[in-house]
Design a protein around this motif. Structure first.
Motif, PDB file in Angstrom:
ATOM      1  N   LEU A 118      46.505  -8.322   8.375  1.00 44.86           N
ATOM      2  CA  LEU A 118      45.512  -9.323   8.000  1.00 44.86           C
ATOM      3  C   LEU A 118      44.861  -9.059   6.642  1.00 44.86           C
ATOM      4  O   LEU A 118      43.923  -9.744   6.259  1.00 44.86           O
ATOM      5  CB  LEU A 118      44.427  -9.435   9.074  1.00 44.86           C
ATOM      6  N   SER A 119      45.392  -8.100   5.896  1.00 40.43           N
ATOM      7  CA  SER A 119      44.857  -7.855   4.553  1.00 40.43           C
ATOM      8  C   SER A 119      45.105  -9.056   3.649  1.00 40.43           C
ATOM      9  O   SER A 119      44.449  -9.216   2.632  1.00 40.43           O
ATOM     10  CB  SER A 119      45.505  -6.616   3.954  1.00 40.43           C
ATOM     11  N   GLY A 120      46.067  -9.878   4.032  1.00 40.45           N
ATOM     12  CA  GLY A 120      46.400 -11.060   3.236  1.00 40.45           C
ATOM     13  C   GLY A 120      47.563 -10.853   2.285  1.00 40.45           C
ATOM     14  O   GLY A 120      48.048 -11.802   1.683  1.00 40.45           O
ATOM     15  N   ASN A 121      48.027  -9.616   2.147  1.00 37.64           N
ATOM     16  CA  ASN A 121      49.129  -9.313   1.233  1.00 37.64           C
ATOM     17  C   ASN A 121      50.470  -9.355   1.965  1.00 37.64           C
ATOM     18  O   ASN A 121      50.604  -8.783   3.041  1.00 37.64           O
ATOM     19  CB  ASN A 121      48.961  -7.917   0.620  1.00 37.64           C
ATOM     20  N   VAL A 122      51.446  -9.984   1.363  1.00 31.72           N
ATOM     21  CA  VAL A 122      52.791 -10.008   1.937  1.00 31.72           C
ATOM     22  C   VAL A 122      53.311  -8.574   2.085  1.00 31.72           C
ATOM     23  O   VAL A 122      53.987  -8.250   3.055  1.00 31.72           O
ATOM     24  CB  VAL A 122      53.757 -10.842   1.062  1.00 31.72           C
ATOM     25  N   ALA A 123      52.966  -7.721   1.141  1.00 31.49           N
ATOM     26  CA  ALA A 123      53.440  -6.337   1.171  1.00 31.49           C
ATOM     27  C   ALA A 123      53.006  -5.615   2.439  1.00 31.49           C
ATOM     28  O   ALA A 123      53.738  -4.759   2.946  1.00 31.49           O
ATOM     29  CB  ALA A 123      52.938  -5.580  -0.056  1.00 31.49           C
ATOM     30  N   ASP A 124      51.846  -5.951   2.976  1.00 34.66           N
ATOM     31  CA  ASP A 124      51.394  -5.293   4.205  1.00 34.66           C
ATOM     32  C   ASP A 124      52.213  -5.734   5.413  1.00 34.66           C
ATOM     33  O   ASP A 124      52.454  -4.946   6.325  1.00 34.66           O
ATOM     34  CB  ASP A 124      49.904  -5.534   4.413  1.00 34.66           C
ATOM     35  N   LEU A 125      52.647  -6.976   5.433  1.00 32.37           N
ATOM     36  CA  LEU A 125      53.560  -7.420   6.492  1.00 32.37           C
ATOM     37  C   LEU A 125      54.872  -6.644   6.385  1.00 32.37           C
ATOM     38  O   LEU A 125      55.423  -6.192   7.392  1.00 32.37           O
ATOM     39  CB  LEU A 125      53.826  -8.922   6.381  1.00 32.37           C
ATOM     40  N   TYR A 126      55.338  -6.474   5.164  1.00 39.12           N
ATOM     41  CA  TYR A 126      56.564  -5.719   4.924  1.00 39.12           C
ATOM     42  C   TYR A 126      56.410  -4.276   5.412  1.00 39.12           C
ATOM     43  O   TYR A 126      57.311  -3.737   6.058  1.00 39.12           O
ATOM     44  CB  TYR A 126      56.910  -5.742   3.430  1.00 39.12           C
ATOM     45  N   ILE A 127      55.285  -3.654   5.128  1.00 41.96           N
ATOM     46  CA  ILE A 127      55.070  -2.257   5.517  1.00 41.96           C
ATOM     47  C   ILE A 127      55.072  -2.108   7.037  1.00 41.96           C
ATOM     48  O   ILE A 127      55.669  -1.175   7.582  1.00 41.96           O
ATOM     49  CB  ILE A 127      53.765  -1.719   4.892  1.00 41.96           C
ATOM     50  N   VAL A 128      54.421  -3.029   7.740  1.00 45.34           N
ATOM     51  CA  VAL A 128      54.415  -2.963   9.207  1.00 45.34           C
ATOM     52  C   VAL A 128      55.838  -3.140   9.735  1.00 45.34           C
ATOM     53  O   VAL A 128      56.282  -2.404  10.626  1.00 45.34           O
ATOM     54  CB  VAL A 128      53.448  -4.000   9.815  1.00 45.34           C
ATOM     55  N   ARG A 129      56.545  -4.094   9.187  1.00 46.58           N
ATOM     56  CA  ARG A 129      57.928  -4.311   9.630  1.00 46.58           C
ATOM     57  C   ARG A 129      58.783  -3.085   9.348  1.00 46.58           C
ATOM     58  O   ARG A 129      59.566  -2.651  10.184  1.00 46.58           O
ATOM     59  CB  ARG A 129      58.524  -5.525   8.932  1.00 46.58           C
ATOM     60  N   GLN A 130      58.655  -2.527   8.163  1.00 47.33           N
ATOM     61  CA  GLN A 130      59.436  -1.345   7.793  1.00 47.33           C
ATOM     62  C   GLN A 130      59.127  -0.177   8.731  1.00 47.33           C
ATOM     63  O   GLN A 130      60.028   0.534   9.165  1.00 47.33           O
ATOM     64  CB  GLN A 130      59.128  -0.978   6.344  1.00 47.33           C
ATOM     65  N   TYR A 131      57.848   0.016   9.043  1.00 45.06           N
ATOM     66  CA  TYR A 131      57.447   1.086   9.957  1.00 45.06           C
ATOM     67  C   TYR A 131      58.119   0.903  11.313  1.00 45.06           C
ATOM     68  O   TYR A 131      58.687   1.845  11.878  1.00 45.06           O
ATOM     69  CB  TYR A 131      55.921   1.101  10.105  1.00 45.06           C
ATOM     70  N   LEU A 132      58.051  -0.309  11.856  1.00 48.36           N
ATOM     71  CA  LEU A 132      58.635  -0.563  13.179  1.00 48.36           C
ATOM     72  C   LEU A 132      60.152  -0.423  13.169  1.00 48.36           C
ATOM     73  O   LEU A 132      60.739   0.107  14.117  1.00 48.36           O
ATOM     74  CB  LEU A 132      58.222  -1.943  13.688  1.00 48.36           C
ATOM     75  N   ASP A 133      60.783  -0.913  12.118  1.00 42.90           N
ATOM     76  CA  ASP A 133      62.236  -0.764  12.025  1.00 42.90           C
ATOM     77  C   ASP A 133      62.627   0.702  11.968  1.00 42.90           C
ATOM     78  O   ASP A 133      63.622   1.111  12.577  1.00 42.90           O
ATOM     79  CB  ASP A 133      62.788  -1.531  10.819  1.00 42.90           C
ATOM     80  N   ALA A 134      61.860   1.526  11.286  1.00 43.63           N
ATOM     81  CA  ALA A 134      62.134   2.960  11.242  1.00 43.63           C
ATOM     82  C   ALA A 134      61.935   3.588  12.620  1.00 43.63           C
ATOM     83  O   ALA A 134      62.705   4.460  13.022  1.00 43.63           O
ATOM     84  CB  ALA A 134      61.236   3.641  10.211  1.00 43.63           C
ATOM     85  N   GLN A 135      60.923   3.127  13.350  1.00 44.11           N
ATOM     86  CA  GLN A 135      60.664   3.650  14.690  1.00 44.11           C
ATOM     87  C   GLN A 135      61.803   3.343  15.664  1.00 44.11           C
ATOM     88  O   GLN A 135      62.113   4.132  16.537  1.00 44.11           O
ATOM     89  CB  GLN A 135      59.349   3.092  15.257  1.00 44.11           C
ATOM     90  N   ARG A 136      62.401   2.190  15.480  1.00 38.99           N
ATOM     91  CA  ARG A 136      63.491   1.818  16.381  1.00 38.99           C
ATOM     92  C   ARG A 136      64.842   2.337  15.903  1.00 38.99           C
ATOM     93  O   ARG A 136      65.850   2.165  16.565  1.00 38.99           O
ATOM     94  CB  ARG A 136      63.522   0.326  16.653  1.00 38.99           C
ATOM     95  N   GLY A 137      64.839   2.944  14.708  1.00 37.88           N
ATOM     96  CA  GLY A 137      66.046   3.610  14.235  1.00 37.88           C
ATOM     97  C   GLY A 137      67.030   2.735  13.483  1.00 37.88           C
ATOM     98  O   GLY A 137      68.220   3.018  13.473  1.00 37.88           O
TER      99      GLY A 137
END
Length: 140
Positions: A118-137
């Protein structure tokens, strides 16, 4: 003189027809996810990039011709986040609740994933997605 060949289509830049075709399904899916995550209208508008309220409610009612590319990008990240959570958690309710739980992982610093998104930045959505994708391998 032979006709000049058409410029190759760039997969990272959807053409107008693609944007037209994707807009309705993208919004319908976004709003289903928003309902599952119990997002307020304000949170939904922030994730969509802050459209005017009248535009947001037209979208919510299904009245859309073509979404701007940045809104399609934001929705794409939300879909990826949702998909990764559904893969990581066997129970859909746990997957949907994860975004609201404080997280000590470096991208979140004790805050929730939703706070980051909810920071409003597209980059923060990307970071959350990247984190989750890394968690799932893996990546998509």
């Amino acid at each position: 003189m032979p006709p000049r060949p058409a410029a190759p289509r760039r997969p990272d830049r959807p053409d107008v027809e693609s944007a037209d075709a994707l807009s309705g399904p993208a919004l319908r899916t976004f709003f289903r996810i928003a309902d599952a995550w119990r997002l307020s209208p304000g949170e939904q508008m922030t994730l969509l990039g802050g459209p005017p309220r009248s535009t947001f409610y037209k979208w919510r009612e299904g009245g859309v011709v073509r979404l701007p590319r940045d809104v399609l990008e934001r929705i794409s990240y939300v879909l990826g986040i949702y998909k990764a959570l559904q893969i990581l958690f066997a129970e859909p309710a746990r997957a949907d609740a994860w975004i609201r739980h404080p997280n000590d992982a470096p991208p979140f610093g004790g805050r929730t994933a939703l706070d980051r998104m909810l920071s409003g930045n597209v980059a923060d959505l990307y970071i959350v997605r990247q984190y989750l994708d890394a968690q799932r391998g893996g990546w998509p």
